[in-house]
Enzyme design. Structure first.
Site, PDB file in Angstrom:
ATOM      1  N   SER A 188      81.299  47.980 183.229  1.00 25.08           N
ATOM      2  CA  SER A 188      83.483  48.232 182.661  1.00 25.08           C
ATOM      3  C   SER A 188      84.184  49.115 183.569  1.00 25.08           C
ATOM      4  O   SER A 188      85.191  48.758 183.431  1.00 25.08           O
ATOM      5  CB  SER A 188      83.059  48.155 181.910  1.00 25.08           C
ATOM      6  OG  SER A 188      81.941  50.577 181.371  1.00 25.08           O
ATOM      7  N   ASP A 260      79.906  62.185 168.307  1.00 21.14           N
ATOM      8  CA  ASP A 260      80.276  61.099 168.213  1.00 21.14           C
ATOM      9  C   ASP A 260      82.225  61.422 168.666  1.00 21.14           C
ATOM     10  O   ASP A 260      82.597  61.903 168.586  1.00 21.14           O
ATOM     11  CB  ASP A 260      80.611  60.432 166.268  1.00 21.14           C
ATOM     12  CG  ASP A 260      81.629  59.785 165.603  1.00 21.14           C
ATOM     13  OD1 ASP A 260      82.125  58.478 166.611  1.00 21.14           O
ATOM     14  OD2 ASP A 260      81.135  58.925 164.740  1.00 21.14           O
ATOM     15  N   ASP A 277      86.423  53.945 175.362  1.00 22.38           N
ATOM     16  CA  ASP A 277      86.424  51.883 175.344  1.00 22.38           C
ATOM     17  C   ASP A 277      85.236  51.912 174.453  1.00 22.38           C
ATOM     18  O   ASP A 277      83.692  51.566 174.443  1.00 22.38           O
ATOM     19  CB  ASP A 277      86.133  50.975 176.937  1.00 22.38           C
ATOM     20  CG  ASP A 277      85.505  50.155 176.701  1.00 22.38           C
ATOM     21  OD1 ASP A 277      86.543  49.541 176.032  1.00 22.38           O
ATOM     22  OD2 ASP A 277      85.026  49.677 177.857  1.00 22.38           O
ATOM     23  N   LYS A 306      89.658  46.133 170.556  1.00 25.23           N
ATOM     24  CA  LYS A 306      89.254  45.084 170.862  1.00 25.23           C
ATOM     25  C   LYS A 306      89.281  44.107 169.481  1.00 25.23           C
ATOM     26  O   LYS A 306      89.826  44.250 168.811  1.00 25.23           O
ATOM     27  CB  LYS A 306      87.519  45.373 170.046  1.00 25.23           C
ATOM     28  CG  LYS A 306      87.001  46.441 170.468  1.00 25.23           C
ATOM     29  CD  LYS A 306      86.730  45.712 171.703  1.00 25.23           C
ATOM     30  CE  LYS A 306      85.718  47.313 172.505  1.00 25.23           C
ATOM     31  NZ  LYS A 306      85.537  47.218 174.131  1.00 25.23           N
TER      32      LYS A 306
END
Length: 366
Positions: A188, A260, A277, A306
């Site tokens: 990535s 998070d 990402d 996405k």
């Protein structure tokens, strides 16, 4: 010349066609898109003869999401004689382009085109010489003149045309050639490196991707994107519950925060970059990115959205419009660009840069 060829990722022809039809229509350039599934390109055919040139001059290429490259072309050249393919191609380009700055003999990015690509590379040298003799190409390469494109869709079958070097992709086939670094934690990493090449002019890298900057990577594990920031000697807060690659931690430039990414709030007010990402619904990511930008928590951001299975162009457009509306509502001037990169799959990469006001003293200028 009323046709514009747009190269795209195979499987995303419908999105590319929907986008160019929408954005050409806003420029009052009307036509229709010819789409062949998994072909890796779309042809937008304008109703008016000169509108192909007008489109690639007036619509900023940087505003397109799903196109990797574009160029205006004439009619399809078919049944090129194997003993002399050059003469018909030169004939098609004479009177269309004069003293072009570069030649690109290209194909679509499909498995079927790989053999054809080998031919294109060999064919480029004799064709370049013939085009120079005919005055279609200048005797030297220059970025100040149009790029001449010869686009093969099958053996002996090609389109010929041109693009403007100030409004196209500088890369052959619209694809930056990047090498995967052996010490990177994941593939990535190439997404972020490509994003830097696509969104940030090379002459601004030293200023905007500078040594000693502070950056945040949300959803960082195992560290593919953090790797790019560390490579540019930045200090990075990598936010993820999952572990980071030990090789990155050993640099001393990375602070791993087991949190998070959606709940993390930065404590510094001098963060230059935030990258993200995360595999999450695009609307949720867009809302988080808007929050960071509105609050002035970073100067620039690169993040991935996405894509859903259907209505991908509509979904991306909606998410980008939401971010723009949030920025407008808070009086923040910013530049937004999005592109489906070569290293992206079912996603698009977005870059947002806040443009600082001339008046000092505001939080977003710290």
């Amino acid at each position: 010349m009323n046709k514009v060829v747009l190269l795209c990722r195979p499987g995303f022809e419908k999105e590319c066609a929907a986008e160019i039809t929408d954005k050409a229509g806003r420029q009052e350039i009307f036509g229709f898109a010819r789409v062949k599934e998994n072909a890796g390109y779309v042809i937008y055919e304008c109703y008016q003869a000169e509108d192909g040139d007008k489109l690639i001059r007036e619509l900023p290429f940087s505003s397109l999401i799903f196109a990797r490259q574009w160029f205006v072309v004439g009619e399809l050249l078919q049944h090129l004689p194997p003993e002399d393919r050059i003469t018909p191609i030169v004939g098609m380009l004479q009177g269309v382009v004069e003293k072009g700055g570069e030649l690109r003999v290209e194909v679509a990015d499909t498995n079927e085109s790989k053999e054809l690509l080998k031919f294109c590379r060999k064919f480029t040298v004799p064709l370049r010489a013939a085009l120079r003799d005919a005055g279609v190409l200048a005797n030297y390469e220059t970025p100040k003149r149009p790029v001449v494109h010869v686009f093969f869709i099958a053996p002996g079958c090609c389109y010929t045309g041109y693009s403007y070097s100030n409004n196209n992709s500088p890369f052959y086939m619209g694809i930056p050639r990047l090498k995967f670094p052996a010490d990177a934690p994941s593939r990535s990493t190439l997404k972020l490196e490509e994003a830097f090449h696509v969104f940030i002019p090379a002459d601004e890298w030293d200023e905007r991707l500078a040594n000693g900057m502070w950056a945040v990577d949300l959803g960082a594990c195992p560290g593919g994107w953090t790797y790019q920031l560390v490579k540019r000697n930045m200090w990075v807060y990598s936010v993820d519950n999952g572990p980071m690659a030990q090789s990155l931690m050993d640099t001393g430039q990375v602070t791993w925060l087991r949190e998070d990414g959606f709940k993390f709030r930065p404590t510094r007010n001098n963060i230059s970059w935030m990258v993200c990402d995360m595999v999450e619904k695009p609307a949720k990511v867009a809302a988080l990115m808007a929050q960071w930008l509105v609050n002035g928590w970073c100067r620039e951001t690169i993040f991935n959205l996405k894509l859903p299975m259907k209505k991908r162009y509509e979904e991306v457009s909606h998410n980008l419009a939401y971010i723009q509306a949030q920025l407008d509502e808070h009086g923040i001037n910013a530049q937004i660009q999005a592109r489906q990169l070569y290293h992206d799959r079912e996603e698009v990469t977005v870059h947002v840069r806040r443009i600082w006001a001339a008046v000092g003293g505001r939080r977003d200028e710290r």
